[in-house]
Design an enzyme around this catalytic site. Structure first.
Site, PDB file in Angstrom:
ATOM      1  N   ASP A 100       0.860  -1.179  -0.148  1.00 56.69           N
ATOM      2  CA  ASP A 100       0.181  -0.051  -0.183  1.00 56.69           C
ATOM      3  C   ASP A 100       0.664   1.224   0.096  1.00 56.69           C
ATOM      4  OD1 ASP A 100      -1.718   2.262   0.980  1.00 56.69           O
ATOM      5  OD2 ASP A 100      -2.985   0.737   1.475  1.00 56.69           O
ATOM      6  N   LYS A 162      -5.470   9.952 -11.479  1.00 57.72           N
ATOM      7  CA  LYS A 162      -6.794   9.592 -12.202  1.00 57.72           C
ATOM      8  C   LYS A 162      -8.058   9.545 -11.200  1.00 57.72           C
ATOM      9  CE  LYS A 162      -7.207   4.896 -13.257  1.00 57.72           C
ATOM     10  NZ  LYS A 162      -6.941   4.592 -14.478  1.00 57.72           N
TER      11      LYS A 162
HETATM   12  C1  SAM Z   1      -4.763   1.038 -13.589  1.00 55.23           C
HETATM   13  S1  SAM Z   1      -3.919   0.392 -12.798  1.00 55.23           S
HETATM   14  C2  SAM Z   1      -2.322   1.121 -12.949  1.00 55.23           C
HETATM   15  C3  SAM Z   1      -1.681   0.955 -14.238  1.00 55.23           C
HETATM   16  C4  SAM Z   1      -0.497   1.330 -14.567  1.00 55.23           C
HETATM   17  N1  SAM Z   1      -0.362   2.764 -14.321  1.00 55.23           N
HETATM   18  C5  SAM Z   1       0.199   1.051 -15.951  1.00 55.23           C
HETATM   19  O1  SAM Z   1       0.336   1.850 -16.899  1.00 55.23           O
HETATM   20  O2  SAM Z   1       0.376  -0.286 -16.175  1.00 55.23           O
HETATM   21  C6  SAM Z   1      -4.099   0.682 -11.136  1.00 55.23           C
HETATM   22  C7  SAM Z   1      -3.333  -0.036 -10.082  1.00 55.23           C
HETATM   23  O3  SAM Z   1      -3.502   0.737  -8.791  1.00 55.23           O
HETATM   24  C8  SAM Z   1      -3.033  -0.276  -7.733  1.00 55.23           C
HETATM   25  N2  SAM Z   1      -3.442   0.275  -6.417  1.00 55.23           N
HETATM   26  C9  SAM Z   1      -5.035   0.400  -5.946  1.00 55.23           C
HETATM   27  N3  SAM Z   1      -4.969   0.881  -4.704  1.00 55.23           N
HETATM   28  C10 SAM Z   1      -3.635   0.907  -4.460  1.00 55.23           C
HETATM   29  C11 SAM Z   1      -2.882   1.191  -3.075  1.00 55.23           C
HETATM   30  N4  SAM Z   1      -3.560   1.552  -1.835  1.00 55.23           N
HETATM   31  N5  SAM Z   1      -1.700   1.281  -2.956  1.00 55.23           N
HETATM   32  C12 SAM Z   1      -0.785   0.983  -4.179  1.00 55.23           C
HETATM   33  N6  SAM Z   1      -1.224   0.595  -5.269  1.00 55.23           N
HETATM   34  C13 SAM Z   1      -2.805   0.475  -5.288  1.00 55.23           C
HETATM   35  C14 SAM Z   1      -3.670  -1.380  -8.179  1.00 55.23           C
HETATM   36  O4  SAM Z   1      -2.826  -2.603  -7.561  1.00 55.23           O
HETATM   37  C15 SAM Z   1      -3.474  -1.352  -9.647  1.00 55.23           C
HETATM   38  O5  SAM Z   1      -2.261  -2.061 -10.346  1.00 55.23           O
END
Ligand code: SAM
Length: 209
Positions: A100, A162
């Protein structure tokens, strides 16, 4: 609704998009790990955030599409810290932190040795398909991403996050306007038209820290 065998309509639409989506094909052809890479490229083509960024933080980085773009477009000696709940295959110039993002503020600042020029967040919570709930969840995440950025950005730095449109993004933008010279919303062409996804781009961080 179930049609054609066991597949629901939504999963057939998803499959159809995967097969026909030009950005998925382009990502495969050009060696990007996600179609999301094109969203950051479009934002950077418009706002020129990466070329002079020597310290960058990528929140929600897996599978690594944005990190690839950051590595390609940043100066050769740039340091990039990428955080995600999930691990992903290594990328040159990119140091990965798995877990996280809220747990990594001091590890990331220790690694970068100075404040960041750019903090990007493509983080998304797992969606449940209820627009207002998904909107509120991603707004919470974007606000937490900004708290992280507020503590890690240098003066003059930039922040991208985002969000899904749904109402609360306007007060978020107003709040950011207190701390940045310029704040705007950006919808990349590579972001699906039907999606409420949009990015907030804030430049010229001017809060004393
Ligand atoms: C849309 S994907 C990102 C895609 C990335 N930007 C790419 O170009 O490959 C969203 C990501 O946010 C991560 N995510 C969501 N909540 C999170 C958190 N609290 N801490 C770290 N990562 C998180 C998810 O694991 C996921 O891999």
């Amino acid at each position: 609704m179930k049609i054609k065998g066991n597949r629901s309509l939504s999963s057939r639409l998803w499959l159809d998009r995967q097969v026909n989506d030009p950005y998925i094909k382009l990502a495969q052809r050009e060696g990007y790990r996600s179609r999301a890479a094109f969203k950051l490229m479009e934002a950077d083509d418009k706002y020129h955030l990466i070329e002079n960024a020597k310290c960058i933080i990528d929140l929600g980085a897996a599978p690594g599409g944005w990190s690839q773009v950051l590595a390609q477009r940043s100066p050769a000696d740039a340091k990039i810290a990428a955080i995600d709940l999930l691990p992903f295959h290594p990328i040159e110039k990119v140091r990965q932190f798995c877990g996280d993002f809220e747990n990594f503020q001091s590890a990331v600042t220790d690694y970068l040795e100075q404040k960041a020029d750019l903090v990007v967040s493509d983080m998304a919570p797992s969606t449940i398909g209820h627009a207002q709930t998904d909107h509120l969840r991603i707004m919470n995440l974007a606000e937490s991403a900004y708290s992280f950025a507020e503590n890690t950005l240098k003066t003059g730095g930039a922040f991208i996050a985002k969000i899904f449109q749904g109402g609360k993004e306007k007060s978020f933008a107003e709040m950011l306007k207190n701390d940045f010279q310029k704040v705007c919303f950006f919808k990349p062409k590579s972001s699906r038209n039907l999606s409420s996804e949009i990015y907030i781009v804030a430049t010229g961080f001017q809060k004393c820290n």
